[in-house]
Design a protein around this motif. Structure first.
Motif, PDB file in Angstrom:
ATOM      1  N   PRO A 195       0.816  -1.214   0.000  1.00  0.00           N
ATOM      2  CA  PRO A 195       0.000   0.000   0.000  1.00  0.00           C
ATOM      3  C   PRO A 195       0.856   1.275   0.000  1.00  0.00           C
ATOM      4  N   ALA A 196       0.304   2.320  -0.595  1.00  0.00           N
ATOM      5  CA  ALA A 196       0.941   3.633  -0.631  1.00  0.00           C
ATOM      6  C   ALA A 196       0.277   4.528   0.402  1.00  0.00           C
ATOM      7  N   HIS A 197       1.091   5.150   1.255  1.00  0.00           N
ATOM      8  CA  HIS A 197       0.536   6.008   2.302  1.00  0.00           C
ATOM      9  C   HIS A 197       0.579   7.481   1.941  1.00  0.00           C
ATOM     10  N   THR A 198       1.142   7.825   0.775  1.00  0.00           N
ATOM     11  CA  THR A 198       1.132   9.200   0.289  1.00  0.00           C
ATOM     12  C   THR A 198       0.750   9.212  -1.190  1.00  0.00           C
ATOM     13  N   GLU A 199       0.252  10.362  -1.657  1.00  0.00           N
ATOM     14  CA  GLU A 199      -0.097  10.478  -3.072  1.00  0.00           C
ATOM     15  C   GLU A 199       1.145  10.375  -3.948  1.00  0.00           C
ATOM     16  N   ALA A 200       2.275  10.878  -3.449  1.00  0.00           N
ATOM     17  CA  ALA A 200       3.506  10.789  -4.234  1.00  0.00           C
ATOM     18  C   ALA A 200       3.901   9.328  -4.456  1.00  0.00           C
ATOM     19  N   LEU A 201       3.801   8.509  -3.402  1.00  0.00           N
ATOM     20  CA  LEU A 201       4.125   7.094  -3.555  1.00  0.00           C
ATOM     21  C   LEU A 201       3.110   6.404  -4.461  1.00  0.00           C
ATOM     22  N   ALA A 202       1.848   6.773  -4.347  1.00  0.00           N
ATOM     23  CA  ALA A 202       0.830   6.191  -5.229  1.00  0.00           C
ATOM     24  C   ALA A 202       1.148   6.489  -6.691  1.00  0.00           C
ATOM     25  N   THR A 203       1.589   7.710  -6.974  1.00  0.00           N
ATOM     26  CA  THR A 203       1.959   8.067  -8.349  1.00  0.00           C
ATOM     27  C   THR A 203       3.112   7.197  -8.831  1.00  0.00           C
ATOM     28  N   SER A 252       4.372  -4.588 -18.185  1.00  0.00           N
ATOM     29  CA  SER A 252       4.953  -4.594 -19.532  1.00  0.00           C
ATOM     30  C   SER A 252       5.883  -5.780 -19.733  1.00  0.00           C
ATOM     31  N   ARG A 253       6.343  -6.372 -18.649  1.00  0.00           N
ATOM     32  CA  ARG A 253       7.210  -7.552 -18.727  1.00  0.00           C
ATOM     33  C   ARG A 253       6.431  -8.848 -18.583  1.00  0.00           C
ATOM     34  N   GLY A 254       5.115  -8.754 -18.531  1.00  0.00           N
ATOM     35  CA  GLY A 254       4.270  -9.944 -18.552  1.00  0.00           C
ATOM     36  C   GLY A 254       3.819 -10.462 -17.208  1.00  0.00           C
ATOM     37  N   TYR A 255       4.012  -9.684 -16.134  1.00  0.00           N
ATOM     38  CA  TYR A 255       3.634 -10.147 -14.799  1.00  0.00           C
ATOM     39  C   TYR A 255       2.275  -9.568 -14.391  1.00  0.00           C
ATOM     40  N   PRO A 256       1.450 -10.365 -13.705  1.00  0.00           N
ATOM     41  CA  PRO A 256       0.108  -9.897 -13.304  1.00  0.00           C
ATOM     42  C   PRO A 256       0.192  -8.956 -12.104  1.00  0.00           C
ATOM     43  N   VAL A 257       0.613  -7.728 -12.366  1.00  0.00           N
ATOM     44  CA  VAL A 257       0.766  -6.704 -11.348  1.00  0.00           C
ATOM     45  C   VAL A 257      -0.075  -5.506 -11.761  1.00  0.00           C
ATOM     46  N   GLU A 258      -0.807  -4.956 -10.811  1.00  0.00           N
ATOM     47  CA  GLU A 258      -1.655  -3.802 -11.109  1.00  0.00           C
ATOM     48  C   GLU A 258      -1.622  -2.828  -9.949  1.00  0.00           C
ATOM     49  N   PHE A 259      -2.035  -1.589 -10.237  1.00  0.00           N
ATOM     50  CA  PHE A 259      -2.204  -0.606  -9.177  1.00  0.00           C
ATOM     51  C   PHE A 259      -3.681  -0.521  -8.832  1.00  0.00           C
ATOM     52  N   VAL A 260      -3.970  -0.685  -7.547  1.00  0.00           N
ATOM     53  CA  VAL A 260      -5.340  -0.617  -7.048  1.00  0.00           C
ATOM     54  C   VAL A 260      -5.563   0.785  -6.503  1.00  0.00           C
ATOM     55  N   GLU A 261      -6.567   1.480  -7.017  1.00  0.00           N
ATOM     56  CA  GLU A 261      -6.804   2.860  -6.608  1.00  0.00           C
ATOM     57  C   GLU A 261      -7.344   2.928  -5.180  1.00  0.00           C
ATOM     58  N   TYR A 293      -4.580   4.575   3.389  1.00  0.00           N
ATOM     59  CA  TYR A 293      -3.807   4.365   2.176  1.00  0.00           C
ATOM     60  C   TYR A 293      -4.435   5.041   0.956  1.00  0.00           C
ATOM     61  N   CYS A 294      -3.555   5.437   0.037  1.00  0.00           N
ATOM     62  CA  CYS A 294      -3.958   6.151  -1.181  1.00  0.00           C
ATOM     63  C   CYS A 294      -4.002   5.230  -2.393  1.00  0.00           C
ATOM     64  N   GLY A 295      -3.860   3.972  -2.188  1.00  0.00           N
ATOM     65  CA  GLY A 295      -3.828   2.989  -3.262  1.00  0.00           C
ATOM     66  C   GLY A 295      -2.823   1.909  -2.905  1.00  0.00           C
ATOM     67  N   ALA A 296      -2.618   0.975  -3.825  1.00  0.00           N
ATOM     68  CA  ALA A 296      -1.689  -0.125  -3.526  1.00  0.00           C
ATOM     69  C   ALA A 296      -1.256  -0.819  -4.798  1.00  0.00           C
ATOM     70  N   ASP A 321       3.168  -2.391   4.126  1.00  0.00           N
ATOM     71  CA  ASP A 321       3.211  -1.032   3.593  1.00  0.00           C
ATOM     72  C   ASP A 321       4.640  -0.506   3.528  1.00  0.00           C
ATOM     73  N   LYS A 322       4.773   0.723   3.067  1.00  0.00           N
ATOM     74  CA  LYS A 322       6.082   1.348   2.865  1.00  0.00           C
ATOM     75  C   LYS A 322       6.389   2.416   3.912  1.00  0.00           C
ATOM     76  N   VAL A 323       5.559   2.495   4.952  1.00  0.00           N
ATOM     77  CA  VAL A 323       5.833   3.425   6.039  1.00  0.00           C
ATOM     78  C   VAL A 323       7.118   2.978   6.739  1.00  0.00           C
ATOM     79  N   PRO A 324       8.009   3.898   7.136  1.00  0.00           N
ATOM     80  CA  PRO A 324       9.255   3.466   7.795  1.00  0.00           C
ATOM     81  C   PRO A 324       9.009   2.521   8.971  1.00  0.00           C
ATOM     82  N   TYR A 325       8.023   2.823   9.812  1.00  0.00           N
ATOM     83  CA  TYR A 325       7.642   1.919  10.895  1.00  0.00           C
ATOM     84  C   TYR A 325       6.535   1.023  10.348  1.00  0.00           C
ATOM     85  N   LEU A 326       6.946   0.063   9.521  1.00  0.00           N
ATOM     86  CA  LEU A 326       6.026  -0.627   8.624  1.00  0.00           C
ATOM     87  C   LEU A 326       4.947  -1.415   9.354  1.00  0.00           C
TER      88      LEU A 326
END
Length: 434
Positions: free
Chosen positions: A141-149, A160-169, A182-185, A293-298
């Motif tokens: 998960p992204a905890h900021t809009e910048a990370l979500a972008t 693009s390399r063929g892996y089933p990876v997506e961004f969830v809004e 969270y702002c997405g994941a 998540d990607k928060v320093p204190y995860l």
């Protein structure tokens, strides 16, 4: 999939400080201690995921392999982990890794990491390993809009390399987690979770079934080069081998002087709740999946097959002792999940993730043809399974192009004693700013 009865500890009783996995994993195979002097083609030291994957695939290739394990399969870092299957980089992406390793080496490593979760679940299915395997997705998960972008861009790099990876809004992510912050994941569809101790025991059973000889409760007392062979001695016997693979992770440093001061420990607290009621599960991770998540204190969370919520946090200098750890576990659940006013913790235990300064998996080349698989970086269950497969293929065929990681000479971390304190110091700072 393993089925567990939702047995909870009586409310008010102190939680168990042994791992949840010890309480829920099927028994492992009966494996003896070494009690003789024997010879083999390849000696593997370490009975965690890396060593057992290597031994299993060597045996399948018809190579005589012996494993020496100081305790029991999965007894150390493997069996203390949270059980996440995460086919992702820690710091890098498929694009940013290019300038670090070079384009071709980067694409090989990205391919290994990107397929590592599928590799684990395919191996579990092929050997019918009962380990509560849940391939229901892994999220960051992204905890900021910048990370979500940034994560939208990362999703395209993987896709693009063929892996089933997506961004969830954001709206979908908040519903998927039951968390509003969270702002997405980023979602890796092939990821998920397992009971890591049960997985290690299953790998040991499969390896032994293919002819690998596994000796437990056999710590190595000395490891020497004698003539053209490696000789490892234990209290009960000795193993003479043509080739050597060190797969003891943080324990590698005690086996070979070149590996001293090459990895850092990241200490974590893992915990599990009593099985949650259906109404709670309808709001917290209602569709399953696992996230870190990607928060320093995860923060991390996922379920097991009985509906226990499993989470964890990094150790700091500021949260100490069993009572402090329990308070922090309960506080974190209340903070993240609305409605968890009085979470019941049934198991809480300490574990360790061994970290390379690069935060990349490493394969070290030692004198006389020995190899060392080192440091999980918090992604060890999937990456070490894949590395074991590749090391076995290289040893069986002699083809170094079987390896996605280019072996290199180990280099000690400068001021290692001080650096080893750095992860806990950084987590203390993250705790204060959280």
């Amino acid at each position: 999939m393993m089925q567990h009865q939702p047995i909870a500890r009586p409310r008010g009783e102190a939680p168990s400080t042994s791992t949840l996995w010890l309480a829920t994993a099927p028994a492992g195979p009966h494996l003896p201690a070494l009690s003789a002097e024997i010879e083999t083609d390849v000696l593997v030291i370490g009975g965690g995921v890396a060593g057992l994957s290597t031994a299993l695939h060597l045996a399948e290739a018809g190579i005589d392999a012996v494993v020496l394990e100081a305790q029991q399969p999965g007894a150390a870092a493997t069996g203390w982990s949270g059980g996440l299957i995460a086919p992702d980089y820690i710091r890098h992406t498929p694009e940013t890794i290019g300038p670090v390793l070079g384009r071709q080496a980067a694409e090989r490593l990205t391919r290994m990491i990107g397929t590592s979760a599928a590799t684990v679940f395919d191996l579990i299915a092929r050997h019918a390993i009962a380990c509560d395997a849940r391939q229901d997705g892994f999220y960051t998960p992204a905890h900021t809009e910048a990370l979500a972008t940034n994560q939208r861009r990362y999703a395209m790099q993987w896709h693009s390399r063929g892996y089933p990876v997506e961004f969830v809004e954001a709206a979908q992510a908040r519903r998927a987690f039951g968390v509003e912050r969270y702002c997405g994941a980023l979602r890796f569809a092939q990821g998920g979770s397992i009971n890591p101790l049960a997985y290690a025991r299953g790998l040991a059973r499969a390896a032994a079934g293919q002819g690998a000889r596994i000796f437990t409760d056999s710590p190595v007392l000395s490891l020497d080069r004698e003539g053209q062979r490696w000789v490892a001695r234990t209290a009960g016997g000795a193993v003479s081998a043509r080739r050597l693979v060190l797969a003891a992770n943080g324990g590698n440093a005690a086996l070979h002087p070149a590996l001293r001061a090459t990895a850092l420990p990241l200490h974590v607290v893992q915990f599990s709740t009593a099985p949650l009621a259906a109404e709670a599960r309808a709001h917290i991770l209602p569709d399953g999946g696992a996230f870190t998540d990607k928060v320093p204190y995860l923060f991390t969370a996922r379920y097991d097959g009985a509906g226990r919520l499993i989470s964890g946090y990094p150790l700091s200098f500021l949260v100490r002792g069993p009572k402090g750890h329990l308070r922090e576990a309960r506080r974190r659940l209340r903070q993240h999940f609305a409605g968890m006013a009085d979470p019941q913790i049934d198991h809480i235990w300490e574990g360790v993730a061994w970290v390379n300064p690069t935060l990349l998996p490493e394969l070290y080349e030692l004198p006389e043809g020995a190899l060392a698989i080192q440091a999980c970086n918090g992604r060890g269950l999937s990456t070490n399974t894949a590395i074991g497969i590749e090391v076995a293929a290289m040893l069986a065929t002699g083809r170094r192009d079987a390896l996605s990681i280019t072996p290199r000479t180990p280099s000690p971390i400068r001021m290692h004693a001080a650096a080893a304190m750095l992860p806990k110091l950084l987590m203390s700072m993250a705790y204060l700013s959280h």
